[in-house]
Design a protein around this motif. Structure first.
Motif, PDB file in Angstrom:
ATOM      1  N   GLN A  23      13.119 -16.232  23.890  1.00 14.67           N
ATOM      2  CA  GLN A  23      14.755 -15.857  23.521  1.00 14.67           C
ATOM      3  C   GLN A  23      16.028 -15.708  25.415  1.00 14.67           C
ATOM      4  O   GLN A  23      14.501 -15.228  26.153  1.00 14.67           O
ATOM      5  CB  GLN A  23      15.177 -14.332  23.143  1.00 14.67           C
ATOM      6  CG  GLN A  23      15.615 -13.932  23.168  1.00 14.67           C
ATOM      7  CD  GLN A  23      17.109 -14.033  21.688  1.00 14.67           C
ATOM      8  OE1 GLN A  23      16.690 -14.877  21.087  1.00 14.67           O
ATOM      9  NE2 GLN A  23      18.433 -13.859  22.529  1.00 14.67           N
ATOM     10  N   MET A  24      16.698 -16.396  25.304  1.00 16.77           N
ATOM     11  CA  MET A  24      17.181 -16.207  26.483  1.00 16.77           C
ATOM     12  C   MET A  24      18.814 -15.898  26.713  1.00 16.77           C
ATOM     13  O   MET A  24      18.930 -16.431  25.603  1.00 16.77           O
ATOM     14  CB  MET A  24      17.520 -17.725  27.155  1.00 16.77           C
ATOM     15  CG  MET A  24      15.899 -18.785  27.304  1.00 16.77           C
ATOM     16  SD  MET A  24      16.057 -20.268  27.831  1.00 16.77           S
ATOM     17  CE  MET A  24      17.718 -21.536  26.916  1.00 16.77           C
ATOM     18  N   ASN A  25      18.758 -14.782  27.635  1.00 20.27           N
ATOM     19  CA  ASN A  25      19.663 -13.528  27.052  1.00 20.27           C
ATOM     20  C   ASN A  25      20.588 -14.063  28.742  1.00 20.27           C
ATOM     21  O   ASN A  25      19.593 -14.317  29.813  1.00 20.27           O
ATOM     22  CB  ASN A  25      19.734 -12.528  27.322  1.00 20.27           C
ATOM     23  CG  ASN A  25      18.944 -11.990  25.829  1.00 20.27           C
ATOM     24  OD1 ASN A  25      19.649 -13.363  24.920  1.00 20.27           O
ATOM     25  ND2 ASN A  25      17.754 -11.227  25.645  1.00 20.27           N
ATOM     26  N   SER A  26      22.030 -13.405  28.409  1.00 20.95           N
ATOM     27  CA  SER A  26      22.472 -13.706  30.102  1.00 20.95           C
ATOM     28  C   SER A  26      22.290 -15.250  30.952  1.00 20.95           C
ATOM     29  O   SER A  26      22.411 -15.286  32.176  1.00 20.95           O
ATOM     30  CB  SER A  26      22.485 -12.170  30.535  1.00 20.95           C
ATOM     31  OG  SER A  26      22.147 -10.886  30.079  1.00 20.95           O
ATOM     32  N   ARG A  41      15.703 -11.162  31.729  1.00 24.45           N
ATOM     33  CA  ARG A  41      16.897 -12.297  30.909  1.00 24.45           C
ATOM     34  C   ARG A  41      16.165 -13.101  29.934  1.00 24.45           C
ATOM     35  O   ARG A  41      16.259 -13.085  28.542  1.00 24.45           O
ATOM     36  CB  ARG A  41      17.454 -12.755  32.119  1.00 24.45           C
ATOM     37  CG  ARG A  41      18.175 -12.148  32.556  1.00 24.45           C
ATOM     38  CD  ARG A  41      19.038 -13.348  33.198  1.00 24.45           C
ATOM     39  NE  ARG A  41      18.548 -14.822  33.507  1.00 24.45           N
ATOM     40  CZ  ARG A  41      18.325 -15.782  33.970  1.00 24.45           C
ATOM     41  NH1 ARG A  41      19.116 -16.107  32.776  1.00 24.45           N
ATOM     42  NH2 ARG A  41      18.068 -16.617  34.286  1.00 24.45           N
ATOM     43  N   PHE A  42      14.538 -13.452  29.512  1.00 28.04           N
ATOM     44  CA  PHE A  42      13.928 -13.822  28.772  1.00 28.04           C
ATOM     45  C   PHE A  42      12.838 -13.113  28.262  1.00 28.04           C
ATOM     46  O   PHE A  42      12.360 -12.702  28.811  1.00 28.04           O
ATOM     47  CB  PHE A  42      13.612 -15.312  29.455  1.00 28.04           C
ATOM     48  CG  PHE A  42      14.152 -16.346  30.291  1.00 28.04           C
ATOM     49  CD1 PHE A  42      15.636 -15.606  29.904  1.00 28.04           C
ATOM     50  CD2 PHE A  42      13.902 -17.206  30.616  1.00 28.04           C
ATOM     51  CE1 PHE A  42      16.886 -17.133  30.477  1.00 28.04           C
ATOM     52  CE2 PHE A  42      14.891 -18.653  31.290  1.00 28.04           C
ATOM     53  CZ  PHE A  42      16.158 -18.212  30.806  1.00 28.04           C
ATOM     54  N   SER A  85      23.380 -16.452  25.262  1.00 27.72           N
ATOM     55  CA  SER A  85      22.088 -15.930  24.554  1.00 27.72           C
ATOM     56  C   SER A  85      22.556 -17.433  23.479  1.00 27.72           C
ATOM     57  O   SER A  85      23.245 -18.063  22.921  1.00 27.72           O
ATOM     58  CB  SER A  85      21.934 -15.155  23.650  1.00 27.72           C
ATOM     59  OG  SER A  85      22.422 -14.093  24.804  1.00 27.72           O
ATOM     60  N   LEU A  86      20.541 -17.943  24.018  1.00 26.75           N
ATOM     61  CA  LEU A  86      20.185 -19.506  23.189  1.00 26.75           C
ATOM     62  C   LEU A  86      19.445 -19.041  22.267  1.00 26.75           C
ATOM     63  O   LEU A  86      18.294 -18.511  23.377  1.00 26.75           O
ATOM     64  CB  LEU A  86      20.311 -20.236  24.174  1.00 26.75           C
ATOM     65  CG  LEU A  86      21.693 -21.167  23.783  1.00 26.75           C
ATOM     66  CD1 LEU A  86      21.290 -22.593  24.781  1.00 26.75           C
ATOM     67  CD2 LEU A  86      22.298 -21.523  22.369  1.00 26.75           C
ATOM     68  N   ARG A  87      18.369 -19.298  21.464  1.00 25.02           N
ATOM     69  CA  ARG A  87      16.505 -18.918  20.901  1.00 25.02           C
ATOM     70  C   ARG A  87      16.492 -19.833  20.941  1.00 25.02           C
ATOM     71  O   ARG A  87      16.664 -20.801  20.228  1.00 25.02           O
ATOM     72  CB  ARG A  87      16.275 -18.224  20.332  1.00 25.02           C
ATOM     73  CG  ARG A  87      14.910 -17.598  19.750  1.00 25.02           C
ATOM     74  CD  ARG A  87      14.845 -16.570  18.397  1.00 25.02           C
ATOM     75  NE  ARG A  87      15.125 -17.532  17.144  1.00 25.02           N
ATOM     76  CZ  ARG A  87      14.309 -16.850  16.105  1.00 25.02           C
ATOM     77  NH1 ARG A  87      13.593 -16.182  16.686  1.00 25.02           N
ATOM     78  NH2 ARG A  87      15.020 -17.432  14.781  1.00 25.02           N
ATOM     79  N   LEU A  88      15.122 -20.874  21.802  1.00 19.16           N
ATOM     80  CA  LEU A  88      14.508 -21.493  21.604  1.00 19.16           C
ATOM     81  C   LEU A  88      13.462 -21.465  20.570  1.00 19.16           C
ATOM     82  O   LEU A  88      12.985 -20.333  20.926  1.00 19.16           O
ATOM     83  CB  LEU A  88      14.602 -21.978  22.990  1.00 19.16           C
ATOM     84  CG  LEU A  88      15.161 -22.740  24.285  1.00 19.16           C
ATOM     85  CD1 LEU A  88      14.579 -23.122  25.853  1.00 19.16           C
ATOM     86  CD2 LEU A  88      16.525 -23.140  23.759  1.00 19.16           C
ATOM     87  N   SER A  89      12.992 -22.012  20.190  1.00 19.07           N
ATOM     88  CA  SER A  89      12.109 -22.484  19.062  1.00 19.07           C
ATOM     89  C   SER A  89      10.472 -23.687  19.555  1.00 19.07           C
ATOM     90  O   SER A  89      11.301 -24.271  20.061  1.00 19.07           O
ATOM     91  CB  SER A  89      12.479 -22.213  17.702  1.00 19.07           C
ATOM     92  OG  SER A  89      13.133 -22.159  17.646  1.00 19.07           O
TER      93      SER A  89
END
Length: 127
Positions: A82-85, A67-68, A17-21
């Protein structure tokens, strides 16, 4: 002036996962819808997700459904993705963008409705 600054991109392995701001300034975030778009080399920007100005609705392209997750913290002048998987096909430069008009009703994924953009953040997903 209106500014949007993306952060949180980077290199990730598939399945993580990554979380973009998207940190904003120069306007009252609570009055505007925000969208996330992405672009890969050789293609035009693709709609990813959007959130309505009043936080009542969120929208996702089929590629990110399930996923997002898009969210906003108006007190911090920030919108998150929030980007998962994550999958290798999620590799792109991700941009956040602001709707032209305040208090906009409904949903819009058209690029022309988002005239203010950040500089983008690179997301690279390895398999």
């Amino acid at each position: 002036q209106v500014q949007l600054v993306e952060s949180g991109g980077g290199l990730a392995q598939a399945g993580t996962s990554l979380r973009l701001s998207c940190t904003t300034s120069g306007f009252t975030l609570s009055q505007y819808g925000i969208g996330w778009f992405r672009r890969t080399p050789g293609t035009g920007p693709e709609f990813v997700s959007a959130i309505k100005w009043d936080n009542s609705s969120t929208y996702y392209a089929d590629s990110g459904k399930g996923r997002f997750i898009i969210s906003r913290d108006n007190a911090k002048n920030t919108v998150y993705l929030q980007m998962n998987s994550l999958q290798p096909e999620d590799t792109a430069v991700y941009f956040c963008a602001r709707r032209f008009s305040p208090l906009s009703a409904g949903f819009d994924s058209l690029l022309t409705s988002y005239p203010f953009w950040g500089q983008g953040t690179q997301v690279t997903v390895s398999s």
